[in-house]
Scaffold this active site. Sequence first.
Site, PDB file in Angstrom:
ATOM      1  N   HIS A   1     -34.378  30.090 -48.620  1.00  0.00           N
ATOM      2  CA  HIS A   1     -35.030  29.461 -47.460  1.00  0.00           C
ATOM      3  C   HIS A   1     -34.372  28.103 -47.201  1.00  0.00           C
ATOM      4  O   HIS A   1     -33.954  27.415 -48.141  1.00  0.00           O
ATOM      5  CB  HIS A   1     -36.534  29.287 -47.739  1.00  0.00           C
TER       6      HIS A   1
ATOM      7  N   GLY B   1     -40.458  24.792 -37.897  1.00  0.00           N
ATOM      8  CA  GLY B   1     -41.498  23.765 -37.905  1.00  0.00           C
ATOM      9  C   GLY B   1     -41.334  22.729 -36.803  1.00  0.00           C
ATOM     10  O   GLY B   1     -41.983  21.686 -36.822  1.00  0.00           O
TER      11      GLY B   1
ATOM     12  N   GLU C   1     -33.198  32.271 -39.810  1.00  0.00           N
ATOM     13  CA  GLU C   1     -34.074  31.163 -39.438  1.00  0.00           C
ATOM     14  C   GLU C   1     -33.218  29.953 -39.082  1.00  0.00           C
ATOM     15  O   GLU C   1     -32.792  29.207 -39.974  1.00  0.00           O
ATOM     16  CB  GLU C   1     -34.995  30.802 -40.608  1.00  0.00           C
TER      17      GLU C   1
ATOM     18  N   ASN D   1     -44.721  33.061 -44.464  1.00  0.00           N
ATOM     19  CA  ASN D   1     -44.345  32.093 -45.490  1.00  0.00           C
ATOM     20  C   ASN D   1     -45.325  30.926 -45.422  1.00  0.00           C
ATOM     21  O   ASN D   1     -45.275  30.130 -44.486  1.00  0.00           O
ATOM     22  CB  ASN D   1     -42.901  31.620 -45.234  1.00  0.00           C
ATOM     23  N   TRP D   2     -46.183  30.846 -46.421  1.00  0.00           N
ATOM     24  CA  TRP D   2     -47.225  29.801 -46.405  1.00  0.00           C
ATOM     25  C   TRP D   2     -46.734  28.477 -46.977  1.00  0.00           C
ATOM     26  O   TRP D   2     -47.506  27.518 -47.056  1.00  0.00           O
ATOM     27  CB  TRP D   2     -48.453  30.278 -47.183  1.00  0.00           C
ATOM     28  N   LYS D   3     -45.513  28.424 -47.448  1.00  0.00           N
ATOM     29  CA  LYS D   3     -44.952  27.187 -47.996  1.00  0.00           C
ATOM     30  C   LYS D   3     -45.951  26.569 -48.993  1.00  0.00           C
ATOM     31  O   LYS D   3     -46.564  27.309 -49.757  1.00  0.00           O
ATOM     32  CB  LYS D   3     -44.583  26.246 -46.843  1.00  0.00           C
TER      33      LYS D   3
ATOM     34  N   SER E   1     -40.623  28.881 -35.648  1.00  0.00           N
ATOM     35  CA  SER E   1     -41.609  28.647 -34.586  1.00  0.00           C
ATOM     36  C   SER E   1     -42.024  29.912 -33.841  1.00  0.00           C
ATOM     37  O   SER E   1     -42.214  29.893 -32.626  1.00  0.00           O
ATOM     38  CB  SER E   1     -41.109  27.581 -33.603  1.00  0.00           C
TER      39      SER E   1
ATOM     40  N   GLU F   1     -35.501  25.279 -46.640  1.00  0.00           N
ATOM     41  CA  GLU F   1     -36.075  24.147 -47.385  1.00  0.00           C
ATOM     42  C   GLU F   1     -35.585  24.135 -48.829  1.00  0.00           C
ATOM     43  O   GLU F   1     -35.409  23.077 -49.429  1.00  0.00           O
ATOM     44  CB  GLU F   1     -37.615  24.208 -47.292  1.00  0.00           C
TER      45      GLU F   1
ATOM     46  N   GLY G   1     -44.009  30.841 -40.292  1.00  0.00           N
ATOM     47  CA  GLY G   1     -44.545  29.737 -41.081  1.00  0.00           C
ATOM     48  C   GLY G   1     -45.913  29.325 -40.540  1.00  0.00           C
ATOM     49  O   GLY G   1     -46.916  30.011 -40.745  1.00  0.00           O
ATOM     50  N   GLY G   2     -45.936  28.224 -39.794  1.00  0.00           N
ATOM     51  CA  GLY G   2     -47.183  27.612 -39.319  1.00  0.00           C
ATOM     52  C   GLY G   2     -48.191  28.584 -38.714  1.00  0.00           C
ATOM     53  O   GLY G   2     -49.382  28.528 -39.030  1.00  0.00           O
TER      54      GLY G   2
HETATM   55  P1  13P Z   1     -42.402  27.886 -38.677  1.00  0.00           P
HETATM   56  O1  13P Z   1     -42.862  29.225 -38.173  1.00  0.00           O
HETATM   57  O2  13P Z   1     -43.519  26.962 -39.017  1.00  0.00           O
HETATM   58  O3  13P Z   1     -41.373  27.287 -37.774  1.00  0.00           O
HETATM   59  O4  13P Z   1     -41.659  28.150 -40.083  1.00  0.00           O
HETATM   60  C1  13P Z   1     -40.679  29.118 -40.157  1.00  0.00           C
HETATM   61  C2  13P Z   1     -40.312  29.324 -41.578  1.00  0.00           C
HETATM   62  O5  13P Z   1     -39.760  28.446 -42.212  1.00  0.00           O
HETATM   63  C3  13P Z   1     -40.664  30.601 -42.188  1.00  0.00           C
HETATM   64  O6  13P Z   1     -40.010  30.783 -43.402  1.00  0.00           O
END
Ligand code: 13P
Length: 238
Positions: free
Chosen positions: A92, A166, A160, A9-11, A202, A94, A223-224
């Site tokens: 998600h 994050g 998640e 997920n590149w947000k 994470s 967010e 994510g990151g």
């Molecule tokens: P991180 O891996 O940066 O914690 O993000 C997880 C995420 O929100 C994937 O959808």
Amino acid sequence: MKHKIFAANWKMYKNPQATRDFFKKMISFDLKAEMIFFPSALCVEAAIEATKSSNIQIGMQNTYPQNEGAFTGENSSATAKSMGCTSVLVGHSERRSLFHENEILADKVQFVQSIGMKAVFCLGETLEQRETNQTEKVLSHQLETGLSKANSENLMIAYEPVWAIGTGKTASAAQAEAAHQFISQWLEKKNFKKTPLLYGGSVKPENAAELISQPHISGFLVGGASLDPESFKKICSV
Ligand code: 13P
């Protein structure tokens, strides 16, 4: 051997050029793993173009639950499908916290499935909910409401925990496994069969091997650590 799925997920990171550069590198690794990338909507076209002769799938981070219409600022997964996308993230954390999505999630899952795309339904508890022993109650509620119009075809779940997204804090393998086992039992009870369960929060090259060794974890939503090809390659190689 379990079939593993690695989703990214590149947000709201990367522009089209950075997207092309990433995939040039990623494809050169020639990994055989199942990989699905969710770039921002503006980079989907670049991602599709860059991955067309590879095994990499591309998806949307969000959708409005209609084919088309007067919905200014929204994106249609039907359009994304016509471009070559296979999957859509729904719910998600967010989207839930920043954009107050809740009731609409069941319609989104239903719409995505109705057009033959895969819905990746995300759920998870906050730190406060975990610390007050409400994790299972919260997960049940999110499953009941979000999947109320879903079927078991074209479905994946991403657990998640909000407190691990994050933050650099990963759920321990035991915590993640317990939540996955709970979700898996819920799905079985409701006759959802063979639904892959991804863990997100994470995930890094350092913790991926231990997490994937848990019986109910079939893959990751990263994510990151998915923004850098070398780091995502290490995760996909566990
Ligand atoms: P991180 O891996 O940066 O914690 O993000 C997880 C995420 O929100 C994937 O959808």
